[in-house]
Structures are given as C-alpha cells and as structure tokens.
Design an enzyme around this catalytic site. Structure first.
Site, PDB file in Angstrom:
ATOM      1  N   ASN A   1      -9.330 -25.193 -76.972  1.00  0.00           N
ATOM      2  CA  ASN A   1     -10.375 -24.512 -76.205  1.00  0.00           C
ATOM      3  C   ASN A   1     -10.551 -23.123 -76.829  1.00  0.00           C
ATOM      4  O   ASN A   1      -9.720 -22.245 -76.618  1.00  0.00           O
ATOM      5  CB  ASN A   1      -9.907 -24.418 -74.739  1.00  0.00           C
ATOM      6  CG  ASN A   1     -10.795 -23.523 -73.899  1.00  0.00           C
ATOM      7  OD1 ASN A   1     -11.907 -23.171 -74.291  1.00  0.00           O
ATOM      8  ND2 ASN A   1     -10.294 -23.131 -72.727  1.00  0.00           N
ATOM      9  N   TRP A   2     -11.614 -22.979 -77.586  1.00  0.00           N
ATOM     10  CA  TRP A   2     -11.804 -21.706 -78.311  1.00  0.00           C
ATOM     11  C   TRP A   2     -12.199 -20.567 -77.385  1.00  0.00           C
ATOM     12  O   TRP A   2     -12.199 -19.411 -77.784  1.00  0.00           O
ATOM     13  CB  TRP A   2     -12.898 -21.863 -79.383  1.00  0.00           C
ATOM     14  CG  TRP A   2     -12.544 -22.760 -80.519  1.00  0.00           C
ATOM     15  CD1 TRP A   2     -11.396 -23.510 -80.676  1.00  0.00           C
ATOM     16  CD2 TRP A   2     -13.337 -23.017 -81.689  1.00  0.00           C
ATOM     17  NE1 TRP A   2     -11.443 -24.202 -81.860  1.00  0.00           N
ATOM     18  CE2 TRP A   2     -12.633 -23.927 -82.497  1.00  0.00           C
ATOM     19  CE3 TRP A   2     -14.584 -22.575 -82.119  1.00  0.00           C
ATOM     20  CZ2 TRP A   2     -13.126 -24.388 -83.719  1.00  0.00           C
ATOM     21  CZ3 TRP A   2     -15.084 -23.036 -83.330  1.00  0.00           C
ATOM     22  CH2 TRP A   2     -14.360 -23.930 -84.122  1.00  0.00           C
ATOM     23  N   LYS A   3     -12.621 -20.875 -76.173  1.00  0.00           N
ATOM     24  CA  LYS A   3     -13.141 -19.866 -75.238  1.00  0.00           C
ATOM     25  C   LYS A   3     -14.291 -19.096 -75.920  1.00  0.00           C
ATOM     26  O   LYS A   3     -15.010 -19.699 -76.715  1.00  0.00           O
ATOM     27  CB  LYS A   3     -12.017 -18.951 -74.750  1.00  0.00           C
ATOM     28  CG  LYS A   3     -10.840 -19.775 -74.206  1.00  0.00           C
ATOM     29  CD  LYS A   3      -9.812 -18.967 -73.487  1.00  0.00           C
ATOM     30  CE  LYS A   3      -8.712 -19.886 -72.981  1.00  0.00           C
ATOM     31  NZ  LYS A   3      -7.675 -19.197 -72.226  1.00  0.00           N
TER      32      LYS A   3
ATOM     33  N   HIS B   1     -11.806 -24.819 -65.488  1.00  0.00           N
ATOM     34  CA  HIS B   1     -10.842 -23.887 -66.083  1.00  0.00           C
ATOM     35  C   HIS B   1     -10.659 -22.685 -65.154  1.00  0.00           C
ATOM     36  O   HIS B   1     -11.626 -22.235 -64.519  1.00  0.00           O
ATOM     37  CB  HIS B   1     -11.330 -23.435 -67.464  1.00  0.00           C
ATOM     38  CG  HIS B   1     -10.256 -22.732 -68.237  1.00  0.00           C
ATOM     39  ND1 HIS B   1      -9.911 -21.432 -67.980  1.00  0.00           N
ATOM     40  CD2 HIS B   1      -9.422 -23.168 -69.202  1.00  0.00           C
ATOM     41  CE1 HIS B   1      -8.907 -21.085 -68.784  1.00  0.00           C
ATOM     42  NE2 HIS B   1      -8.592 -22.129 -69.542  1.00  0.00           N
TER      43      HIS B   1
ATOM     44  N   GLU C   1     -10.455 -19.652 -65.705  1.00  0.00           N
ATOM     45  CA  GLU C   1     -11.337 -18.511 -66.007  1.00  0.00           C
ATOM     46  C   GLU C   1     -12.727 -18.732 -65.405  1.00  0.00           C
ATOM     47  O   GLU C   1     -13.364 -17.791 -64.938  1.00  0.00           O
ATOM     48  CB  GLU C   1     -11.404 -18.300 -67.529  1.00  0.00           C
ATOM     49  CG  GLU C   1     -10.092 -17.729 -68.049  1.00  0.00           C
ATOM     50  CD  GLU C   1      -9.768 -18.102 -69.487  1.00  0.00           C
ATOM     51  OE1 GLU C   1     -10.659 -18.550 -70.223  1.00  0.00           O
ATOM     52  OE2 GLU C   1      -8.580 -17.954 -69.865  1.00  0.00           O
TER      53      GLU C   1
ATOM     54  N   GLU D   1      -2.672 -26.190 -65.841  1.00  0.00           N
ATOM     55  CA  GLU D   1      -2.581 -24.898 -66.500  1.00  0.00           C
ATOM     56  C   GLU D   1      -2.184 -23.832 -65.480  1.00  0.00           C
ATOM     57  O   GLU D   1      -3.061 -23.272 -64.795  1.00  0.00           O
ATOM     58  CB  GLU D   1      -3.924 -24.518 -67.120  1.00  0.00           C
ATOM     59  CG  GLU D   1      -4.432 -25.514 -68.138  1.00  0.00           C
ATOM     60  CD  GLU D   1      -5.381 -24.853 -69.125  1.00  0.00           C
ATOM     61  OE1 GLU D   1      -5.108 -24.930 -70.319  1.00  0.00           O
ATOM     62  OE2 GLU D   1      -6.365 -24.243 -68.687  1.00  0.00           O
TER      63      GLU D   1
ATOM     64  N   GLY E   1      -2.543 -17.349 -71.729  1.00  0.00           N
ATOM     65  CA  GLY E   1      -2.769 -16.157 -72.545  1.00  0.00           C
ATOM     66  C   GLY E   1      -1.750 -15.057 -72.314  1.00  0.00           C
ATOM     67  O   GLY E   1      -1.951 -13.930 -72.740  1.00  0.00           O
TER      68      GLY E   1
ATOM     69  N   SER F   1      -0.075 -20.828 -72.998  1.00  0.00           N
ATOM     70  CA  SER F   1       0.814 -20.313 -74.043  1.00  0.00           C
ATOM     71  C   SER F   1       1.568 -21.409 -74.779  1.00  0.00           C
ATOM     72  O   SER F   1       2.730 -21.231 -75.156  1.00  0.00           O
ATOM     73  CB  SER F   1       1.774 -19.268 -73.460  1.00  0.00           C
ATOM     74  OG  SER F   1       1.038 -18.180 -72.931  1.00  0.00           O
TER      75      SER F   1
ATOM     76  N   GLY G   1      -5.365 -22.692 -75.928  1.00  0.00           N
ATOM     77  CA  GLY G   1      -6.317 -21.592 -76.062  1.00  0.00           C
ATOM     78  C   GLY G   1      -6.046 -20.808 -77.333  1.00  0.00           C
ATOM     79  O   GLY G   1      -6.467 -21.183 -78.428  1.00  0.00           O
ATOM     80  N   GLY G   2      -5.294 -19.725 -77.208  1.00  0.00           N
ATOM     81  CA  GLY G   2      -5.049 -18.811 -78.328  1.00  0.00           C
ATOM     82  C   GLY G   2      -4.625 -19.506 -79.621  1.00  0.00           C
ATOM     83  O   GLY G   2      -5.144 -19.196 -80.705  1.00  0.00           O
TER      84      GLY G   2
HETATM   85  P1  PGA Z   1      -3.610 -20.178 -73.906  1.00  0.00           P
HETATM   86  O1  PGA Z   1      -4.830 -20.747 -73.044  1.00  0.00           O
HETATM   87  O2  PGA Z   1      -3.127 -21.309 -74.778  1.00  0.00           O
HETATM   88  O3  PGA Z   1      -4.210 -19.048 -74.721  1.00  0.00           O
HETATM   89  O4  PGA Z   1      -2.569 -19.715 -72.951  1.00  0.00           O
HETATM   90  C1  PGA Z   1      -4.799 -22.050 -72.535  1.00  0.00           C
HETATM   91  C2  PGA Z   1      -6.091 -22.331 -71.810  1.00  0.00           C
HETATM   92  O5  PGA Z   1      -6.602 -21.426 -71.121  1.00  0.00           O
HETATM   93  O6  PGA Z   1      -6.638 -23.433 -71.908  1.00  0.00           O
END
Ligand code: PGA
Length: 255
Positions: free
Chosen positions: A9-11, A97, A99, A169, A175, A215, A236-237
């Site tokens: 997930n590149w966000k 998600h 966010e 999650e 993150g 993470s 994510g990251g």
């Molecule tokens: P992260 O994000 O790997 O940067 O913790 C995961 C996500 O939000 O899908």
C-alpha cells in the site's frame, strides 16, 4: 485453498516516474509466484494505468487500489467508482484503512456501502480492521474488531464473503516501527477466523486470507508469516523500496 498474499500500500507517496522505477525494481527481483502465493501492488489512483501496464505480462501479481467510492456514479467530485477501477485493470481494492476511517471520517455504514460497490464488480476487497492503543490497553480489542467486521461485512452472503481478504492492522503499529508480537498477531487472527466461522462456516473461515499490517518489514516478516493464522501482510512503508518489499515477498515464499 487459503492464499498467501503480500500487498503493498503505497499510500500518498511517489510520483509517476518514481512509481515506475519501484515497480521495475520489484519485477526484476520477483520470485516465481503461484496460485497460493500472490502479490498485490496498490499505488495511488494516478498510477493505476502505468502500474497495470508494467504488471501485465506477469502472473499472480495484481493491481490494487487504496479506496473506492461508496456510490455508483454521478455528481461526486473527486471520487473514483468501483466500475472505473475495474475498467483500469484493478483486481483488489483496500477498504476501511484506519487512515481513511480517521482522516476522512469513514464509518462502518459508509464502509459497508464501499464493500458492496467493489463486490458489484469482479474485484476482491482487502478489508482493514484494527484497534487503537487505548482499546488495546483496555484489553477490548477482540470485541472492537469483531464489531468492525460485523458492521461492515456480515450482511454479505457466503459467495460475496469469499471475495474478502481481511487485513488486521493494529493502529498503534502502523508506521510507528512498533510491530505486534507474533503472539498478539496470532491471537487476533485466530479470533477473526473464529468470528467468521461462527457467522459463516468453518470451511469459509479456514479458506479466508487474513493479512497482518503494521510495521511489517523484511526482518520480522518471516516470523509473523509463520503464525498459523497469519496469511501474509499489508505493507506500507516497506513497500516503497524494492529491496524491502522483495524481502517480505520472499518471506511469504518461505525463501
Ligand atoms: P506500515 O503501514 O507498514 O507503514 O506500518 C501498514 C499499512 O498502513 O497498511
């Protein structure tokens, strides 16, 4: 058959040229995937066509979107419908998600509509759930996640539910560099599978893919994925660097 999936997930990251370079890097080191070991890349909307073209020749690596509209079409400035995504070659859509829930006020009723929109096409849904640190500290995470699933998914019949991938999650791990322990991840994944089995059937629950997100990185992926109820990750990251993402994909492959 239960599939294992690593989804990136590149966000809201990377320009088109940067996205192209990242996908080239991933493809150049990609192990041989198969029906039960798949990869999803979910770039921003603007990248979907480009990324889709890059993935076109490759098998078992799919294009994902990070969101879709709750309505079918019409005067909704800035929105992108499920049918539009499908026509752009999208096969998976991330819904719910944390966010989106937090910054865009997406509640369970809205998410249920988004899920329906996505499933009205051929796409599959990666449905995210997970608790805040406050809820975890109060040891109320099981009830909280159960309610999230009930409110947004459990109106679906068996056939539609089979097209759902659940991503657990924990918000406190996204993150933050703070990963859930393998025991915390396994306990919650087992709980989710039990809740799904009670609502649907043990077979449907057994075949459901349940991803961990928060993470996840090359150094902890193998340990997390070794948990019997953890079927891969939503990343994510670490999905923004080819080497890191491939490290996680390799952990799924058992390499
Ligand atoms: P992260 O994000 O790997 O940067 O913790 C995961 C996500 O939000 O899908």
């Amino acid at each position: 058959m239960r599939k294992k999936i690593v989804a990136g997930n590149w966000k809201m990251n990377l320009t088109l040229p940067e996205g192209r370079t990242l996908v080239d890097g991933i493809l150049s080191g990609l192990p041989t995937l198969n029906e039960s070991r798949q990869v999803v890349i979910a770039p921003p909307y603007t990248h979907l066509t480009q990324t889709g073209e890059q993935l076109d020749e490759y098998e078992h690596i799919y294009l994902g979107a990070q969101n879709c509209a709750s309505e079918t079409s019409g005067a909704y400035t800035g929105e992108v419908s499920a049918a539009m995504l499908q026509s752009a070659g999208v096969q998976y859509v991330i819904i719910g998600h944390s966010e989106r829930r937090e910054y865009f006020n997406e509640d369970d009723a809205l998410l249920a509509r988004k899920v329906e929109q996505a499933l009205a096409t051929d796409m599959q849904v990666i449905f995210c759930c997970g608790e805040s640190l406050e809820i975890r500290d109060a040891n109320a995470q099981n009830e909280y996640v159960e309610k999230q699933l009930k409110s947004a998914l459990f109106h679906l019949g068996d056939l539609l539910m089979k097209r759902i991938v659940i991503a657990y999650e924990p918000i406190w791990a996204i993150g933050t560099g703070r990963t859930a322990s393998t025991a915390q991840a396994q306990d919650m994944h087992e709980h989710i599978r039990r809740v799904v089995a009670n609502q649907y059937t043990p077979l449907l629950a057994d075949e459901m893919t349940i991803l961990y997100g928060g993470s996840c990185k090359p150094s902890n992926a193998a340990e997390l994925f070794a948990c019997p109820d953890v079927d891969g990750g939503l990343i994510g990251g670490a999905s923004l660097k080819a080497e890191d993402f491939l490290g996680i994909v390799n952990a799924m492959m058992g390499l």
